[in-house]
Design an enzyme around this catalytic site. Structure first.
Site, mmCIF file in Angstrom:
data_model
loop_
_atom_site.group_PDB
_atom_site.id
_atom_site.type_symbol
_atom_site.label_atom_id
_atom_site.label_comp_id
_atom_site.label_asym_id
_atom_site.label_seq_id
_atom_site.Cartn_x
_atom_site.Cartn_y
_atom_site.Cartn_z
ATOM 1 N N ASN A 135 0.795 -1.227 0.000
ATOM 2 C CA ASN A 135 0.000 0.000 0.000
ATOM 3 C C ASN A 135 0.830 1.281 0.000
ATOM 4 O OD1 ASN A 135 0.625 -0.841 2.724
ATOM 5 N ND2 ASN A 135 -0.749 0.748 3.453
ATOM 6 N N GLU B 170 -10.654 -4.780 9.712
ATOM 7 C CA GLU B 170 -9.976 -3.751 8.933
ATOM 8 C C GLU B 170 -10.515 -3.792 7.506
ATOM 9 O OE1 GLU B 170 -5.505 -2.091 8.042
ATOM 10 O OE2 GLU B 170 -5.763 -4.248 8.298
ATOM 11 N N CYS C 72 -3.339 1.660 6.823
ATOM 12 C CA CYS C 72 -3.611 1.080 8.142
ATOM 13 C C CYS C 72 -4.352 2.043 9.056
ATOM 14 C CB CYS C 72 -2.295 0.670 8.810
ATOM 15 S SG CYS C 72 -1.354 -0.542 7.878
ATOM 16 N N GLU D 104 4.333 -3.902 12.258
ATOM 17 C CA GLU D 104 3.468 -2.743 12.038
ATOM 18 C C GLU D 104 2.257 -3.271 11.291
ATOM 19 O OE1 GLU D 104 1.186 -0.268 10.996
ATOM 20 O OE2 GLU D 104 2.482 -0.009 9.240
ATOM 21 N N LEU D 105 1.126 -3.385 11.996
ATOM 22 C CA LEU D 105 -0.024 -4.103 11.469
ATOM 23 C C LEU D 105 -1.189 -3.146 11.186
ATOM 24 C CD1 LEU D 105 0.266 -7.176 13.845
ATOM 25 C CD2 LEU D 105 1.364 -6.801 11.631
ATOM 26 N N GLY E 280 2.221 -5.548 7.625
ATOM 27 C CA GLY E 280 1.216 -6.334 6.918
ATOM 28 C C GLY E 280 0.033 -6.652 7.804
#
Length: 477
Positions: free
Chosen positions: A155, A378, A284, A250-251, A230
């Site tokens: 992204n 999400e 995110c 980092e989600l 991801g």
């Protein structure tokens, strides 16, 4: 159109012969724009061995020279910003106005990494604070961990590679990079630029592939740190197989923005429209759940609808396009399904909701069920849901009632309310008088709960990508 090639870069060489090849197509036009050569298991093993072998050499490069290389890379990227922005738009379907911004941020990230390479400072600790230490003194140093595995998403395919490779090299580590399969072309072009800037050929090895390629890297004991951006499912798999190594995650999130009764509604609507649908919501921290005080919900919904309908949906390469496509048609089909499910469960479709190929119209839902996917999960797509609340405590509770906790926003002119909310929300960052979707690249970025472990931002990433080494001097009496 020139057909670009994404190739593994292993042991100082670009690999292509006798490898499986995948066509790279534009999600907007469907035309073939490039091809990607996939790494074999043997390629991954060679890359791991080369990265491990290089770690001592990279650690010996002076901080001055590491900084010089990263700043040269930033300068080269500044010269190439339009070409890089167009390539991201072609490969991802992200509008040019967003990709130009991403390139600008990537330049900043490389510059910041270069600056932080010179700030690997320690401290001096007197021993005489202890009865046993009157004749001792300790000095601490930041030293490289060794090998960093960087696994990046599609992204923000340029900036998020910079956020891993930049700090890793600044800290003196060697790096094995696996970019997202959907955006391997831009990763390849960035690596070429880094090499042109003077990055040693053994500083970064890059492999291209999917889940199995990533798992082979994660399992390997020669890797000291996994830095992954991801989804939650993949991150749990990483934690299960990583073994004894540090994992930085980092989600995602289902970001909440609160609009209180006293807020500047027009400003809030304008910001939520811009930050809820940039990159088709594939961020995110994209605005997803908007909790609005019941006394202003009708007015705010109308204002937000008006702003959303001003957004231009279309060709990502046109300078006035606001919303392009999702990463591929399958992602758009899932978004369409979630919209239909939300409506069936009682939500009001205020605007949008239609799909055309990989593109979905910016969609506003009013009062979706609190158990629906568009609230609980999400979305990672162009959907914003408005949910009314009666008291600020209710908005706080609903925001916190989530498995995620990345970032949130609050619009209010009451500073006591702003700080009440900011302190009570279970998230990594709170934006006062802004939406959830605001980030500067030198700030500590990351979440709690299922939104991750650790923080990004060059200074903070470097803290995780180095170890504290202590040297003690015992002074003879």
């Amino acid at each position: 159109m020139t057909i670009l090639e994404a190739k593994p870069f292993i042991n100082g060489k670009w690999i292509s012969s006798d490898r499986e090849v995948l066509e790279v197509t534009s999600p907007y036009s469907g035309e073939v724009i490039g091809k990607q050569y996939l790494a074999t298991s043997d390629d991954v093993e060679e890359a791991l061995a080369a990265t491990f072998a290089a770690k001592k050499d990279i650690a010996k490069i002076t901080s001055y020279n590491r900084a010089k290389i990263l700043k040269k890379a930033a300068a080269l990227l500044e010269q190439e910003k339009e070409r890089f922005a167009k390539l991201i738009s072609l490969e991802l379907g992200k509008p040019l106005k967003n990709t130009l911004d991403e390139v600008a941020r990537s330049i900043e990230t490389l510059e910041l990494s270069g600056e932080e390479a010179k700030r690997l400072t320690g401290e001096t600790l007197p021993g005489d604070v202890s009865e046993r230490g009157s004749q001792a003194i300790a000095t601490t140093f930041r030293v490289p961990v060794g090998v960093v595995a960087a696994i990046t998403p599609f992204n923000a395919p340029l900036n998020l590679v910079c956020h891993k490779v930049g700090p890793s090299f600044a800290a003196g580590n060697s790096t094995i990079l696996k970019p997202a399969p959907q955006t391997a072309l831009i990763a390849t072009e960035l690596l070429k630029l880094l090499l042109e800037a003077g990055l040693p050929e053994n500083a970064v090895n890059m492999v291209l592939g999917g889940i199995e390629t990533g798992q082979q890297i994660v399992k390997d004991d020669r890797v000291n740190i996994i830095s992954f951006t991801g989804g939650t499912v993949a991150s749990k798999n990483i934690c299960e197989i990583a073994g004894m190594k540090k994992v930085l995650l980092e989600l995602g999130g289902n970001a909440s923005t609160i609009v209180h009764e006293d807020a500047d509604l027009k400003r809030a609507a304008d910001i939520c429209a811009k930050t809820g649908f940039s990159n088709s919501g594939q961020s995110c921290i994209s605005v997803q759940r908007v909790y609005v005080h019941k006394s202003v919900v009708e007015e705010f919904a109308e204002l937000l609808k008006t702003e959303i309908e001003k957004l231009k949906v279309g060709d990502p390469l046109l300078p006035d396009t606001d919303v392009g496509t999702l990463v591929h048609e399958g992602a758009a089909e899932r978004i369409e399904q979630w919209i239909n499910e939300a409506v069936q469960e009682g939500a009001t479709l205020v605007t949008g909701g239609k799909r055309n190929g990989a593109s979905v119209q910016p969609t506003l839902l009013l009062n979706p069920a609190k158990t629906s996917n568009v609230v609980c999960q999400e979305v990672f797509g162009p959907i914003v849901g408005i949910i009314p609340y009666e008291t600020i405590e209710e908005a706080i509770e609903e925001t916190n009632n989530s498995e995620f906790g990345l970032q949130a926003g609050i619009f209010t002119n009451k500073m006591d309310v702003a700080y009440q909310v900011a302190h009570a929300l279970e998230v990594g960052g709170v934006v006062i008088n802004g939406s959830s979707n605001f980030r500067l690249d030198h700030w500590p970025y990351g979440g709690v709960k299922n939104s991750g472990i650790g923080r990004e931002g060059p200074r903070y990433a470097i803290e995780d990508m180095t170890e504290t080494k202590m040297i003690v001097l015992r002074i003879p009496e």
